[in-house]
Design an enzyme around this catalytic site. Sequence first.
Site, PDB file in Angstrom:
ATOM      1  N   THR A   4     -32.142  33.826  14.775  1.00 16.02           N
ATOM      2  CA  THR A   4     -32.714  34.024  13.591  1.00 16.02           C
ATOM      3  C   THR A   4     -32.605  32.731  12.844  1.00 16.02           C
ATOM      4  OG1 THR A   4     -32.114  36.318  13.716  1.00 16.02           O
ATOM      5  CG2 THR A   4     -32.789  35.596  11.528  1.00 16.02           C
ATOM      6  N   ARG A  13     -30.453  38.932  -3.693  1.00 17.84           N
ATOM      7  CA  ARG A  13     -30.654  40.369  -3.451  1.00 17.84           C
ATOM      8  C   ARG A  13     -30.068  41.174  -4.591  1.00 17.84           C
ATOM      9  NH1 ARG A  13     -29.505  40.919   3.157  1.00 17.84           N
ATOM     10  NH2 ARG A  13     -31.093  39.095   3.610  1.00 17.84           N
ATOM     11  N   LYS A 116     -36.769  33.715  15.814  1.00 19.95           N
ATOM     12  CA  LYS A 116     -37.241  34.845  14.825  1.00 19.95           C
ATOM     13  C   LYS A 116     -37.037  34.323  13.386  1.00 19.95           C
ATOM     14  CE  LYS A 116     -35.979  39.641  13.403  1.00 19.95           C
ATOM     15  NZ  LYS A 116     -35.591  39.429  11.969  1.00 19.95           N
ATOM     16  N   HIS A 140     -38.198  38.638   7.261  1.00 19.71           N
ATOM     17  CA  HIS A 140     -36.919  39.267   7.155  1.00 19.71           C
ATOM     18  C   HIS A 140     -36.998  40.650   6.221  1.00 19.71           C
ATOM     19  CE1 HIS A 140     -32.972  38.700   8.774  1.00 19.71           C
ATOM     20  NE2 HIS A 140     -32.134  39.248   8.036  1.00 19.71           N
ATOM     21  N   ARG A 143     -36.541  40.352   2.360  1.00 22.01           N
ATOM     22  CA  ARG A 143     -35.292  40.166   1.542  1.00 22.01           C
ATOM     23  C   ARG A 143     -34.750  38.833   1.527  1.00 22.01           C
ATOM     24  NH1 ARG A 143     -31.880  44.230   1.187  1.00 22.01           N
ATOM     25  NH2 ARG A 143     -30.300  43.392   2.465  1.00 22.01           N
ATOM     26  N   ASP A 171     -42.261  41.606  12.672  1.00 18.03           N
ATOM     27  CA  ASP A 171     -41.839  42.548  12.156  1.00 18.03           C
ATOM     28  C   ASP A 171     -41.999  42.361  10.766  1.00 18.03           C
ATOM     29  OD1 ASP A 171     -39.920  41.150  11.199  1.00 18.03           O
ATOM     30  OD2 ASP A 171     -38.161  42.031  12.261  1.00 18.03           O
ATOM     31  N   GLY A 173     -42.740  44.946   7.397  1.00 17.58           N
ATOM     32  CA  GLY A 173     -43.760  45.842   6.794  1.00 17.58           C
ATOM     33  C   GLY A 173     -44.255  46.857   7.735  1.00 17.58           C
ATOM     34  N   ARG A 175     -44.531  50.143   9.032  1.00 18.05           N
ATOM     35  CA  ARG A 175     -43.982  51.361   8.683  1.00 18.05           C
ATOM     36  C   ARG A 175     -44.775  52.619   9.434  1.00 18.05           C
ATOM     37  NH1 ARG A 175     -41.264  48.358   6.905  1.00 18.05           N
ATOM     38  NH2 ARG A 175     -40.381  48.252   4.931  1.00 18.05           N
TER      39      ARG A 175
END
Length: 242
Positions: A4, A13, A116, A140, A143, A171, A173, A175
């Site tokens: 990552t 955050r 990633k 991510h 975030r 990845d 979003g 859902r």
Amino acid sequence: MVLTVDTVQLGWRPRDLALGHLPFLKGQGLAIYLTDPAFLKALEEPLEGPALRPRPTLALLKNLLALRRAGRRFGLSLTQMQKAVRRFVATYSFPELSWEEVRRVREATPLPLLLKGLLHPEDVTQAVALGVDGVYVSNHGGRQVDGSLSALEALPLAVQAAEGKVPILMDSGVRTGADAVKALALGAKAVGLGRPYVYALALKGEKGVGALLDHFLAELELTLALMGVARLEELGPGWIQR
């Protein structure tokens, strides 16, 4: 093996800051480390920097109890868990990560290697040139950088940059089953689910995750049927219209 590259240090955050929430300090979310012989062996090595001497508070006591509970699952003492948390905090952030580090990882293992967290097509090109086996387009889950380009918008350019040499995953979003159809149509080989499975896990444990996946796949299949698509292989950019 997944490296990552977009979380070499945690982003800003506000919700975590407001709650004082960092589960790693309680020994949560460290299973990968606490089951790694190399990491455990390093616990006895001294760490650079001043020794921590926190003030005794109720919050500290709660953290120590949480650490003890977490340690029991891995057969580690409270002292070992404290060392493990300090070792994790000292090694997790790695802002100096560079392409040279990616090259070093690639040369160190014959395992399939995915990068990633890529959003820029030039990074995809560089990753392919270094011999990675796949690219994982992700921001991510939004975030890391507020206002970042969405993974779905970055996906077509990443696919183009890869030139079919390696698979592209995505990845951030995703859902619903319909979301997955859009990503697959734009060239993703697979999509990852983040928050949905965590929500399901929190609500109903393993059964909740199973139900989520059943519903997700059912919606995906129904979406394809309503589009008139018989197989995933039929999907392509032509099915997407802004």
